[in-house]
Design an enzyme around this catalytic site. Sequence first.
Site, PDB file in Angstrom:
ATOM      1  N   ARG A 241       0.853  -1.182   0.000  1.00  8.65           N
ATOM      2  CA  ARG A 241       0.000   0.000   0.000  1.00  8.65           C
ATOM      3  C   ARG A 241       0.891   1.236   0.000  1.00  8.65           C
ATOM      4  O   ARG A 241       1.977   1.247   0.582  1.00  8.65           O
ATOM      5  CB  ARG A 241      -0.925   0.013   1.232  1.00  8.65           C
ATOM      6  CG  ARG A 241      -2.094  -0.962   1.141  1.00  8.65           C
ATOM      7  CD  ARG A 241      -3.104  -0.514   0.079  1.00  8.65           C
ATOM      8  NE  ARG A 241      -4.256  -1.410  -0.014  1.00  8.65           N
ATOM      9  CZ  ARG A 241      -4.361  -2.408  -0.863  1.00  8.65           C
ATOM     10  NH1 ARG A 241      -3.348  -2.695  -1.676  1.00  8.65           N
ATOM     11  NH2 ARG A 241      -5.462  -3.143  -0.913  1.00  8.65           N
ATOM     12  N   GLU A 270      -2.576   7.767  -4.639  1.00  9.17           N
ATOM     13  CA  GLU A 270      -2.846   7.200  -5.952  1.00  9.17           C
ATOM     14  C   GLU A 270      -4.295   7.291  -6.405  1.00  9.17           C
ATOM     15  O   GLU A 270      -4.578   7.178  -7.596  1.00  9.17           O
ATOM     16  CB  GLU A 270      -2.417   5.734  -5.991  1.00  9.17           C
ATOM     17  CG  GLU A 270      -3.289   4.812  -5.163  1.00  9.17           C
ATOM     18  CD  GLU A 270      -2.857   3.355  -5.281  1.00  9.17           C
ATOM     19  OE1 GLU A 270      -3.705   2.532  -5.659  1.00  9.17           O
ATOM     20  OE2 GLU A 270      -1.693   3.052  -4.997  1.00  9.17           O
ATOM     21  N   HIS A 302      -0.609   0.186  -9.921  1.00  5.64           N
ATOM     22  CA  HIS A 302      -1.325  -0.785  -9.080  1.00  5.64           C
ATOM     23  C   HIS A 302      -1.784  -1.981  -9.918  1.00  5.64           C
ATOM     24  O   HIS A 302      -2.938  -2.407  -9.872  1.00  5.64           O
ATOM     25  CB  HIS A 302      -2.535  -0.114  -8.413  1.00  5.64           C
ATOM     26  CG  HIS A 302      -2.889  -0.743  -7.095  1.00  5.64           C
ATOM     27  ND1 HIS A 302      -3.177  -0.019  -5.970  1.00  5.64           N
ATOM     28  CD2 HIS A 302      -3.021  -2.045  -6.728  1.00  5.64           C
ATOM     29  CE1 HIS A 302      -3.472  -0.834  -4.968  1.00  5.64           C
ATOM     30  NE2 HIS A 302      -3.379  -2.062  -5.402  1.00  5.64           N
TER      31      HIS A 302
END
Length: 341
Positions: A241, A270, A302
């Site tokens: 994360r 993000e 991601h």
Amino acid sequence: MTEEKKQPLIALFDTKPYDKEVFDQLNSEYGFKIKYFQYHITPDNCILAKDADVVVVFVNDIISKEVIDQLTGFGVKLIALRCSGFNNVDLKYAKGKIPIVRVPAYSPNAIAEHTVALMMTLNRKIHRAYFRTRDSNFTLNGLMGFTMQGKTAGVIGTGKIGKALVKILRGFDMEVLAYDPYPDKKYAEEVGFRYTDLDSLMQMSDIISLNCPLTRETKWLIDKDAIDMMKPGVMVINTGRGKLIKTSDLIDGLKSGQIGSAGLDVYEEESEFFFEDLSDRVLFDDTLARLLTFNNVIITSHQAFFTREAMLNIAGTTMENIRAFLEGEKLVNEVVFSEKN
């Protein structure tokens, strides 16, 4: 005359074409009615879920107090996360108001493989070599890497993803150190790595990979103090994360050379950028823009989870979570607030 059973309605937010493809494919087995929305769920558009029984959201949908109040007010009975992380949900506020379910493990190997791909690309400068040869530049200057055999990798977090990663790294004949508050010593003995304390891992590792969840204890796990104790030139990889790393301190470490390279599949802020095409706009996040200027930094959007197998697993577990709820079964993948969250 019996009353016809109402077809359950699912409101699925932050939908991309690949989401719709896999959910439609699996829904032939379940018979739900699914409404797809391309937007993130926000307090301003919760009204879209007004008639839904279940709301399905993704990693960058913020499930705040406001959103929870609106959804429960509309009669939504379940929030299903189609991801493993749940730091985007106010679990404390949701407790007793609406159940939250998630997908705890959809493809640990996919994320572990992407982690190693980042390591190899950074080490052997494959990203730079690709652009050079496209321009008919076949020089090797500046492309030297190191042999991974015999180097020390530090893996922070040995859940399913961390364990899959350790097994791959041991295949490179690397020494592996691991940190986890709940160590699996039997697995360590089987695979051939050892657990250590966090400071020792930081000090001894040539490569450090973050594979732990984001909690109050792990927020900004990598900050100035942690970076200062690392080996000069260390490689840092984050497929966990974004807020596991304090980005401003990471940039300082890159500028000083204390951090030799960084591979990031996640970023602190993000949610405004990842999964979106912003190629026709000015990037207004100065920190992200600064990171993108370093030739020893690779940022992916991601995508570590993003394989066909993983997408089918995500959709399958999400649909099973919904079916179990609607049929009154135990929610094996429910996330409930605790002081550790």
